[in-house]
Scaffold this active site. Sequence first.
Site, PDB file in Angstrom:
ATOM      1  N   GLU A 327       0.826  -1.213   0.000  1.00 59.96           N
ATOM      2  CA  GLU A 327       0.000   0.000   0.000  1.00 59.96           C
ATOM      3  C   GLU A 327       0.859   1.260   0.000  1.00 59.96           C
ATOM      4  O   GLU A 327       0.711   2.122   0.867  1.00 59.96           O
ATOM      5  CB  GLU A 327      -0.982  -0.025   1.190  1.00 59.96           C
ATOM      6  CG  GLU A 327      -1.891  -1.243   1.168  1.00 59.96           C
ATOM      7  CD  GLU A 327      -2.988  -1.251   2.201  1.00 59.96           C
ATOM      8  OE1 GLU A 327      -2.820  -0.626   3.259  1.00 59.96           O
ATOM      9  OE2 GLU A 327      -4.036  -1.897   1.941  1.00 59.96           O
ATOM     10  N   ASP A 401      -8.041  -9.477   4.380  1.00 58.24           N
ATOM     11  CA  ASP A 401      -7.880  -8.290   5.225  1.00 58.24           C
ATOM     12  C   ASP A 401      -8.962  -8.173   6.302  1.00 58.24           C
ATOM     13  O   ASP A 401      -9.861  -7.338   6.165  1.00 58.24           O
ATOM     14  CB  ASP A 401      -7.887  -7.034   4.346  1.00 58.24           C
ATOM     15  CG  ASP A 401      -7.467  -5.793   5.108  1.00 58.24           C
ATOM     16  OD1 ASP A 401      -7.052  -5.918   6.267  1.00 58.24           O
ATOM     17  OD2 ASP A 401      -7.552  -4.689   4.529  1.00 58.24           O
ATOM     18  N   GLU A 429     -12.726  -2.417  11.906  1.00 60.57           N
ATOM     19  CA  GLU A 429     -12.674  -1.750  10.598  1.00 60.57           C
ATOM     20  C   GLU A 429     -13.762  -2.260   9.658  1.00 60.57           C
ATOM     21  O   GLU A 429     -14.402  -1.474   8.965  1.00 60.57           O
ATOM     22  CB  GLU A 429     -11.286  -1.968   9.972  1.00 60.57           C
ATOM     23  CG  GLU A 429     -11.180  -1.387   8.573  1.00 60.57           C
ATOM     24  CD  GLU A 429      -9.808  -1.557   7.942  1.00 60.57           C
ATOM     25  OE1 GLU A 429      -8.881  -2.059   8.605  1.00 60.57           O
ATOM     26  OE2 GLU A 429      -9.665  -1.174   6.765  1.00 60.57           O
TER      27      GLU A 429
HETATM   28  C1  GCV Z   1      -2.736   0.617   8.296  1.00 63.02           C
HETATM   29  C2  GCV Z   1      -6.117  -2.218   5.432  1.00 63.02           C
HETATM   30  C3  GCV Z   1      -6.597  -0.936   6.065  1.00 63.02           C
HETATM   31  C4  GCV Z   1      -5.482   0.092   6.138  1.00 63.02           C
HETATM   32  C5  GCV Z   1      -4.319  -0.526   6.914  1.00 63.02           C
HETATM   33  C6  GCV Z   1      -3.885  -1.793   6.182  1.00 63.02           C
HETATM   34  C7  GCV Z   1      -2.745  -2.497   6.908  1.00 63.02           C
HETATM   35  O1  GCV Z   1      -5.806  -2.016   4.098  1.00 63.02           O
HETATM   36  O2  GCV Z   1      -7.689  -0.440   5.353  1.00 63.02           O
HETATM   37  O3  GCV Z   1      -5.970   1.222   6.792  1.00 63.02           O
HETATM   38  O4  GCV Z   1      -3.254   0.377   7.008  1.00 63.02           O
HETATM   39  O5  GCV Z   1      -4.968  -2.677   6.104  1.00 63.02           O
HETATM   40  O6  GCV Z   1      -3.056  -3.408   7.655  1.00 63.02           O
HETATM   41  O7  GCV Z   1      -1.610  -2.135   6.709  1.00 63.02           O
END
Ligand code: GCV
Length: 714
Positions: A327, A401, A429
């Site tokens: 990411e 995720d 989340e």
């Molecule tokens: C901290 C998901 C979440 C992100 C998070 C990522 C991760 O993509 O939406 O906010 O980033 O996981 O665990 O690194």
Amino acid sequence: MRFCLSRAGIILLICFLQCSNMAKSHSDCGHDLWLKYQKIENKDLLEQYSSMISVVCVSGSSATCQIIRDEMYAWLSCMYGEDILVNTSLSESSDLIIATPKQLPGIEKQIGKSQLAYIGDEGFIIQSMKFIDNPVILITASQDQGLLYGAFHFLRMLQTGRDLYDIHIMSRPKIQYRLLNHWDNVDGSVERGYAGKSLWKWDELPDRIDLRYKDYARANASIGINGVVLNNVNANPTFLTLEYLNKAAKLADVFRPYGIRVFLSVNFSSPISAKFHIEGNRRAGIGDLPDSDPLNPDVRMWWKEKAAEIYRLIPDFGGFLVKANSESMPGPQEYGRTHADGANMLAEALAPFGGVVMWRSFVYNANVDPDRAKRAYMEFVPLDGQFKSNVFVQSKNGPVDFQPREPVHPLFGAMPQTPLMLELQITQEYLGHSTHLVYLAPMWKEYLQFDTHAKGEGSTLSSVIDGSLHDYKMTGIAGVSNIGDDTNWTGHFFAQANWYAFGRLAWDHELTAEQIADEWIRMSLTQDDSVANIIQSMMMGSREACVNYMTPLGLHHIMQAGFHYGPQPSFAHASRLDWTSVYYHKAGTNGIGFDRSSTGSNAVSQYFSPWKERFNSPDTCPEIYLLWFHHLPWTYSMKSGRTLWEEFCLHYYAGTDYVDHMVETWKSLQGQVDDCIYQEVSEKLIKHQQDAYVWRDTCLKYFQKFSQREIVQE
Ligand code: GCV
């Protein structure tokens, strides 16, 4: 010698004075967590406890022992409704003795060397015995830290109404590193945080120490959490500047007597000079180097010097957590190096001080494989055996995720030479933020008990992470924190139960979700058996309900883009395929689901037998994972004899029916729990109910376009 009150003791004394007035009208509105000082209402229990415990001896002189004295004084005085004695030296009247064998010679002989060896550095023993011919309860441990855990355990026994006769308890944590991961940022925001701003007031530190830091440490210690990663894995390199290290050092000072070590998330590009910063890219460092290539000697030296600087300020610093090549976060692959090269460079810098690296496996580079669920396994399994001994690979429970339900991540069991650390998400989340009441322990137990079959039957995920399956030399578990600066800490009062459950399971993954809920309820809400049972049963079904009204039968990743709260099954985007809903559900007139069978993406091949075969066929695949592994026609016949479409609809309705049931159950408890908590939870439940309907109706209407069938409700 009569115990003199420390400053903390005075604070606790104030609490005591408050507690004496604590009738049902007193309300902390969730602020006091599961650590409420409350009178024991049951007269028989009160009589038993006060007749057995009235003079406490805590002989150690450390800050940790002082905390134990303060806690014992405040709790017991409050529970009994009268002052009790807490001494530093043993007397004939001592009836609760809290000491290590070093502090009180004689304990070793009474308890036995082998029992003391069994509990290790952090465990404890609580035992009824005779001391100087008097019946006493002894809490002992090798270190003061174990005494603190033992003291909290003992207080939990009192709070939950346990008998004190003939106690023989030996407890040690099954997992060594039990950490909270905060996704907190420099500006006070919290990524995926739903409980206000960050607890850490960076602008006030290091000069002002907020009182809540101590409350936070105390709460964590009470459930056995022993480490805290302070900042977001999307790490800002600012955290490694001297200015911020000084702030972190202050937090470490507050946490230390509670046995909590501080860790930091680090940005892999930290050694890079700001002049090489590329706008919009997370490659913005604080160093003076042109790159962060892990094989560049200057870069290696930079990290060594940084580690030395950190340990000068925080001698018990725990180590680094790293999100790399994921990411937009920088990582070693930018220089053609592997994850092992990157992790080993940091491990080398930390090793002289005893620090560890937690290198995350959350990577999903589309060039590796078209199926996102396969990518981490494909990148990491070939690296098994290449990591230094102080490196963990930290992996989320499922391969995508933190969805409401995923199968277990296939990495678990597949890296016998690399200690895998399990990452769970306490913050909700994808499970309704801090609006939905979802008790997560049943979900975590589902993962922990899953038998990977890595070494035949009995190779549970918990045996992987507690090190017993592969004989890992270090073991760890992390929970992405749901804590913020809201008065009740977690946004939703019931989300406190998830923080609590994470700590309890990290200590002992064999505890049941029911048992943990029961403890939490009795400490946080009520001492009344029937009320406690009603609440426990309501909590226990809440996660399955959430799966049902969001993503039943193995469906996943159909939430609102970016925000991740509501449903958005129609979400499509040409260039961010694996963030779109349509990529995951693949709904069409011919059916629904992601084909990961051997004739599809073949993700099933990453599992051990017999799972790979079971998952491979829709006939043997557990229905809870059906659409994760298979694309099936709407008319597919389910085990119930209904069609897939009918079953799909019924799951959505079962989910919302359960939320209706929670609303009614909670209503029936008015007047039986704290008013303020009652009101807050009622408001949340109304919104929860509305939004669960939105999930159900949006999804069913959307998928109906493809199934072209009537929505069935029963
Ligand atoms: C901290 C998901 C979440 C992100 C998070 C990522 C991760 O993509 O939406 O906010 O980033 O996981 O665990 O690194």
